[in-house]
Structure formats: C-alpha cells, structure tokens
Scaffold this motif. Sequence first.
Motif, PDB file in Angstrom:
ATOM      1  N   LEU A 256       0.773  -1.037   0.036  1.00 21.99           N
ATOM      2  CA  LEU A 256      -0.272   0.586   0.169  1.00 21.99           C
ATOM      3  C   LEU A 256       0.862   1.557  -0.348  1.00 21.99           C
ATOM      4  CD1 LEU A 256      -2.491   1.665   0.158  1.00 21.99           C
ATOM      5  CD2 LEU A 256      -2.638   1.225   2.524  1.00 21.99           C
ATOM      6  N   THR A 257       0.838   2.218  -1.038  1.00 26.16           N
ATOM      7  CA  THR A 257       1.202   3.574  -1.328  1.00 26.16           C
ATOM      8  C   THR A 257       0.137   4.511  -0.595  1.00 26.16           C
ATOM      9  OG1 THR A 257       2.856   2.519  -3.060  1.00 26.16           O
ATOM     10  CG2 THR A 257       2.973   4.884  -2.445  1.00 26.16           C
ATOM     11  N   LEU A 258       0.768   5.405   0.186  1.00 24.56           N
ATOM     12  CA  LEU A 258      -0.441   6.516   0.423  1.00 24.56           C
ATOM     13  C   LEU A 258       0.495   7.849   0.007  1.00 24.56           C
ATOM     14  CD1 LEU A 258      -3.077   7.235   1.853  1.00 24.56           C
ATOM     15  CD2 LEU A 258      -1.697   7.268   4.240  1.00 24.56           C
ATOM     16  N   VAL A 259      -0.410   8.489  -0.822  1.00 24.61           N
ATOM     17  CA  VAL A 259       0.259   9.509  -0.997  1.00 24.61           C
ATOM     18  C   VAL A 259      -0.565  11.258  -1.253  1.00 24.61           C
ATOM     19  CG1 VAL A 259       1.480  10.805  -3.242  1.00 24.61           C
ATOM     20  CG2 VAL A 259       1.375   8.702  -2.619  1.00 24.61           C
ATOM     21  N   SER A 260      -0.184  12.321  -0.341  1.00 28.76           N
ATOM     22  CA  SER A 260      -0.568  13.256   0.187  1.00 28.76           C
ATOM     23  C   SER A 260       0.170  14.776  -0.586  1.00 28.76           C
ATOM     24  CB  SER A 260      -0.863  13.577   1.016  1.00 28.76           C
ATOM     25  OG  SER A 260      -1.565  12.799   2.063  1.00 28.76           O
ATOM     26  N   VAL A 261      -0.924  15.029  -1.843  1.00 30.25           N
ATOM     27  CA  VAL A 261      -0.690  16.262  -2.013  1.00 30.25           C
ATOM     28  C   VAL A 261      -0.929  17.682  -1.834  1.00 30.25           C
ATOM     29  CG1 VAL A 261      -1.559  15.771  -3.973  1.00 30.25           C
ATOM     30  CG2 VAL A 261       1.142  17.026  -3.944  1.00 30.25           C
ATOM     31  N   ASP A 262      -0.318  19.142  -1.745  1.00 30.43           N
ATOM     32  CA  ASP A 262      -1.024  20.271  -1.743  1.00 30.43           C
ATOM     33  C   ASP A 262      -0.703  21.193  -2.453  1.00 30.43           C
ATOM     34  OD1 ASP A 262       1.512  21.183  -0.685  1.00 30.43           O
ATOM     35  OD2 ASP A 262       0.467  21.547   1.589  1.00 30.43           O
ATOM     36  N   GLY A 263      -0.141  20.806  -3.720  1.00 27.58           N
ATOM     37  CA  GLY A 263       0.625  22.235  -4.244  1.00 27.58           C
ATOM     38  C   GLY A 263       1.720  22.844  -4.020  1.00 27.58           C
ATOM     39  N   TYR A 264       2.431  22.351  -3.186  1.00 27.71           N
ATOM     40  CA  TYR A 264       3.432  23.062  -2.366  1.00 27.71           C
ATOM     41  C   TYR A 264       4.275  21.736  -2.075  1.00 27.71           C
ATOM     42  CZ  TYR A 264       1.115  27.112  -2.694  1.00 27.71           C
ATOM     43  OH  TYR A 264       0.442  28.048  -3.034  1.00 27.71           O
ATOM     44  N   ARG A 265       3.993  20.576  -1.226  1.00 25.71           N
ATOM     45  CA  ARG A 265       4.830  19.621  -0.856  1.00 25.71           C
ATOM     46  C   ARG A 265       4.049  18.026  -1.347  1.00 25.71           C
ATOM     47  NH1 ARG A 265       3.458  20.303   5.066  1.00 25.71           N
ATOM     48  NH2 ARG A 265       1.454  21.190   4.893  1.00 25.71           N
ATOM     49  N   LEU A 266       5.134  17.218  -1.190  1.00 24.80           N
ATOM     50  CA  LEU A 266       4.764  16.073  -1.446  1.00 24.80           C
ATOM     51  C   LEU A 266       4.366  14.800  -0.154  1.00 24.80           C
ATOM     52  CD1 LEU A 266       3.559  13.694  -4.302  1.00 24.80           C
ATOM     53  CD2 LEU A 266       5.233  13.232  -2.993  1.00 24.80           C
ATOM     54  N   ALA A 267       4.114  13.948   0.454  1.00 23.56           N
ATOM     55  CA  ALA A 267       4.536  12.821   1.497  1.00 23.56           C
ATOM     56  C   ALA A 267       3.870  11.903   0.837  1.00 23.56           C
ATOM     57  CB  ALA A 267       3.735  13.218   3.139  1.00 23.56           C
ATOM     58  N   LEU A 268       4.667  10.350   1.072  1.00 24.15           N
ATOM     59  CA  LEU A 268       4.686   9.286   0.667  1.00 24.15           C
ATOM     60  C   LEU A 268       4.633   8.523   1.548  1.00 24.15           C
ATOM     61  CD1 LEU A 268       5.346   7.720  -2.520  1.00 24.15           C
ATOM     62  CD2 LEU A 268       6.117   6.732  -0.671  1.00 24.15           C
ATOM     63  N   ARG A 269       4.002   7.788   1.911  1.00 25.11           N
ATOM     64  CA  ARG A 269       3.837   6.635   3.402  1.00 25.11           C
ATOM     65  C   ARG A 269       3.720   5.184   2.030  1.00 25.11           C
ATOM     66  NH1 ARG A 269       5.707   4.619   6.488  1.00 25.11           N
ATOM     67  NH2 ARG A 269       4.616   3.955   8.548  1.00 25.11           N
ATOM     68  N   ARG A 270       4.870   3.875   2.555  1.00 27.95           N
ATOM     69  CA  ARG A 270       4.860   2.972   1.545  1.00 27.95           C
ATOM     70  C   ARG A 270       4.462   1.792   3.100  1.00 27.95           C
ATOM     71  NH1 ARG A 270       8.196   3.295  -2.831  1.00 27.95           N
ATOM     72  NH2 ARG A 270       6.138   4.088  -3.821  1.00 27.95           N
ATOM     73  N   GLU A 271       3.403   0.338   2.876  1.00 25.01           N
ATOM     74  CA  GLU A 271       4.030  -0.758   3.662  1.00 25.01           C
ATOM     75  C   GLU A 271       3.145  -2.158   3.203  1.00 25.01           C
ATOM     76  OE1 GLU A 271       5.300  -0.855   6.918  1.00 25.01           O
ATOM     77  OE2 GLU A 271       5.895   0.900   7.232  1.00 25.01           O
ATOM     78  N   LYS A 272       3.406  -3.077   3.571  1.00 23.43           N
ATOM     79  CA  LYS A 272       2.774  -4.040   2.563  1.00 23.43           C
ATOM     80  C   LYS A 272       0.954  -4.606   4.365  1.00 23.43           C
ATOM     81  CE  LYS A 272       6.745  -6.966   2.468  1.00 23.43           C
ATOM     82  NZ  LYS A 272       8.044  -8.281   2.834  1.00 23.43           N
ATOM     83  N   ILE A 273       0.841  -4.849   2.599  1.00 17.13           N
ATOM     84  CA  ILE A 273      -0.852  -5.263   3.323  1.00 17.13           C
ATOM     85  C   ILE A 273      -1.465  -6.323   2.717  1.00 17.13           C
ATOM     86  CG2 ILE A 273      -1.956  -3.761   0.726  1.00 17.13           C
ATOM     87  CD1 ILE A 273      -4.004  -2.089   2.180  1.00 17.13           C
ATOM     88  N   GLU A 274      -2.490  -7.353   3.315  1.00 16.08           N
ATOM     89  CA  GLU A 274      -2.751  -8.170   2.873  1.00 16.08           C
ATOM     90  C   GLU A 274      -4.303  -7.894   1.869  1.00 16.08           C
ATOM     91  OE1 GLU A 274      -3.218 -10.603   6.233  1.00 16.08           O
ATOM     92  OE2 GLU A 274      -1.653 -10.306   7.187  1.00 16.08           O
ATOM     93  N   GLY A 275      -4.719  -8.967   1.362  1.00 16.00           N
ATOM     94  CA  GLY A 275      -6.164  -9.032   0.807  1.00 16.00           C
ATOM     95  C   GLY A 275      -6.040  -9.364  -0.901  1.00 16.00           C
ATOM     96  N   ASP A 276      -6.770  -8.604  -1.424  1.00 19.17           N
ATOM     97  CA  ASP A 276      -6.696  -9.653  -2.719  1.00 19.17           C
ATOM     98  C   ASP A 276      -5.798  -9.202  -3.707  1.00 19.17           C
ATOM     99  OD1 ASP A 276      -9.514  -9.939  -1.691  1.00 19.17           O
ATOM    100  OD2 ASP A 276     -10.279  -8.130  -3.256  1.00 19.17           O
ATOM    101  N   GLU A 277      -5.468  -9.918  -4.829  1.00 18.77           N
ATOM    102  CA  GLU A 277      -4.735  -9.975  -5.389  1.00 18.77           C
ATOM    103  C   GLU A 277      -4.574  -8.218  -6.568  1.00 18.77           C
ATOM    104  OE1 GLU A 277      -1.084 -10.936  -5.051  1.00 18.77           O
ATOM    105  OE2 GLU A 277      -2.278 -11.720  -3.111  1.00 18.77           O
ATOM    106  N   GLY A 278      -3.155  -8.038  -7.359  1.00 14.52           N
ATOM    107  CA  GLY A 278      -3.550  -7.064  -8.283  1.00 14.52           C
ATOM    108  C   GLY A 278      -3.248  -5.700  -7.970  1.00 14.52           C
ATOM    109  N   THR A 279      -3.688  -5.046  -8.800  1.00 12.27           N
ATOM    110  CA  THR A 279      -4.339  -3.598  -8.324  1.00 12.27           C
ATOM    111  C   THR A 279      -4.768  -2.481  -8.076  1.00 12.27           C
ATOM    112  OG1 THR A 279      -3.614  -2.934 -10.845  1.00 12.27           O
ATOM    113  CG2 THR A 279      -1.699  -3.615  -9.968  1.00 12.27           C
ATOM    114  N   ASP A 280      -5.006  -1.500  -7.438  1.00 11.01           N
ATOM    115  CA  ASP A 280      -5.750  -0.898  -7.022  1.00 11.01           C
ATOM    116  C   ASP A 280      -5.511   0.461  -6.038  1.00 11.01           C
ATOM    117  OD1 ASP A 280      -8.818  -0.383  -6.461  1.00 11.01           O
ATOM    118  OD2 ASP A 280      -8.589  -1.307  -4.670  1.00 11.01           O
ATOM    119  N   GLU A 281      -6.641   1.290  -6.691  1.00 13.21           N
ATOM    120  CA  GLU A 281      -6.391   2.728  -6.609  1.00 13.21           C
ATOM    121  C   GLU A 281      -7.254   3.859  -6.108  1.00 13.21           C
ATOM    122  OE1 GLU A 281      -5.404   5.435 -10.285  1.00 13.21           O
ATOM    123  OE2 GLU A 281      -3.620   4.054  -9.062  1.00 13.21           O
TER     124      GLU A 281
END
Length: 368
Positions: free
Chosen positions: A165-190
């Motif tokens: 899971l990649t969690l991304v926040s952005v407000d036009g002046y900065r960006l914050a990204l955090r990434r961790e493993k997650i369990e669940g359905d295979e494949g991609t999602d957003e």
Amino acid sequence: MKLTCEKHFLQAAVAVASRAAASKSPIPSLEGLLLEAGNDLRVTGYDLKKGIYSSIEAEVREPGSVVLEAKLFGEMVRRMPDGMVSIESDEKGMTVVKCGKTEFSFMGMNPDDYPELPSVDGLRSYTIAQKTIKSMINQSIFAVSDNDSRPVYTGSKFEIEDGVLTLVSVDGYRLALRREKIEGDEGTDEFIVPGAALSDLERICPSDGEENVRISVGGNHVSFSVGKTVIVTRRLEGDFLNYRKAVPENFKYEINVNRGELLRAVDRVSLIVDEKTKNPVRMSFDDGIINCVCVTPIGKAEDVCISSGNGDGIEIGFNDKYIMDALKAAPADEIMLGLNTGSSPCVITPADGGDGFKYMILPIRLKS
C-alpha cells in the motif's frame, strides 16, 4: 425502545459517532445521532459525506430507535456518574436517560427522517494492522490540501500493487508518501479518501492496536472497520498527481543528516519568522555542514547542523512549516536530502536506501 448499557462504552461510542454528525444542516436529524437497539446498541453519525457507526453491548428489553441531538446527548452522557445507563424512548420520541440518581427527559427526533448510510458493495477488501495504518496517516496527512478549489487534493491517494500500500498526499507545495505491506486481494487498485475521514480513522485506531483494520472498496464509497466501529466515506474523483513523474529520482547532491538535529536547528532559526512576510529559512549545504539562516524584520537567526556529504555551497529557501512538518513526520533517525539546484525540489528519504517514506518540498525563490 428500552435498554441498559455501561456508561464508559456508551460515552466512547457517542464520541466516535459524533465526529460524523453535521454541525449545521438543513436536515435537523443529521445534527443528531441515530440510536438503534436490536441485539446490541448501534450509534450512528452521518453528514451525507461521511458516516461513522459504533456498536456496543447492551441489555435490550425493547428494540427500537431514536435520533438524539449529538452535542446535547454527548455532554449529557459525559457528565453522568459512572455506572449503568438506561435509555427509554416512546413512539413519540420522548426519551428518558438515567444513570444513578441523574435523570434527563427530552424529545428525540423521528428515526424515519434519518438518511440511510450508503452501502459499500465491497468489490475489493484489504487488511492492515491498526498501528500501521495509524502511523501511515499520521506521517502523511500534513500534506493534504485544505483548498477546496482542487477537491481531489483534499484527500490521500491509496495505491495498492503486489501486496504493498502506497499512501500519497499532496497540496501543491509538498508531497508526502508512505509505503507498507498490506494483505488482501491480489492485483492493483487505487482510490482517493477524503482527509477528514482519514483523520477520524487515525484518531480511532489505538497506537498499540494489534488487530487489523479492514478496508472495503466499492464503486463510490470506501469503508474502514476498526473493531466494532465502521467509517463509511465517499471516494474523491479526479486526476491525482502522477507522483512517479513529479518526484525526482536522481540527484546531484545527496546529504545525509540526523533528522532530529536538523529539525531542532530549523526550529530555532524559525523562531523569528515573521507571520506577515513569511520569510524563508535559508539552508546552505557545504562540506559536512548545513547552515540554517533566517532574516526577518525582527532580526537574524543562525544555526549549524552537522551532515555527511558536500552540497558545494548550494543555497535553498524553505517555508519553515513545510520543512519542519516533513522532518517531524519522517519515521527514521537518519535521513537523506536529495538536491539538484537551488530552485528544484528537495526530496527526503531514508538514509539506508529504504522506500518506506518519501517527502518532497518545493523551494522558495530567494532574493539576493
């Protein structure tokens, strides 16, 4: 409706559900909480954008439902003595709440006027530890925009790929990204979740919670289940920033520094930042040191932070709040600052080369 329940559990459920109750609404019932007594007691708050409901154990003698004004009922329960609380409501909505020698009688609202929460069709589901999702939100939500002119950026993007899971926040002046493993359905999602719902989720999850949060994703809504509490929120739609193209990957200068030491240095020099002129913190990167300087109508402040690497004297101006927010959030003691020029973004990553977090801050153009 007639029931009895423990005051402590009732107060907790009311406090959580009240976070979703509308403060002002043309629909009066939305300013209240829906109490439904069946096998247990379910307390619901809903403002048409976000709903929160929490279930607690109760001895139900007569099933039923009623809507009670959220603020009044919350204060009522909070001020009651500890013990068992009894709630009775008749067909007209007259409600009596008792605990010990304390008793309140007041009119409730018709539950038939309370809008039904949207159902999440649950096309896909995932699970992640409570403490993990709590830290991910806490370490990225500061970059969520509070500007409604671009609604899509008032939320955080969830991107799931190959169990990560990649969690991304952005407000036009900065960006914050955090990434961790997650369990669940295979494949991609957003999908994009409003920041207000994530803030509630972060507060609800205990810091030491070992249980999992269940994330259910539907076509228009997403829900987060934490124990017996569920948050349901609409998904935000729109074109979100392509962070893979926006964040530089290669840098002319790579400066390693202790996060805490740099944070304290910036905090000290920003003490004289003028709130009207918003003077930047000037950071120059030399061989083994980072010089931090701030000049405002109040005066001048300077500090030095020891680092590893040589920036050849490159000087960059930063908004003091933006750089400190990123330094406070970064979940590592040693960080790497990736730099190219004085007018290009600064990217903060773990010094050990990991990909668990990434923060990007746009510089402020400096005057000579």
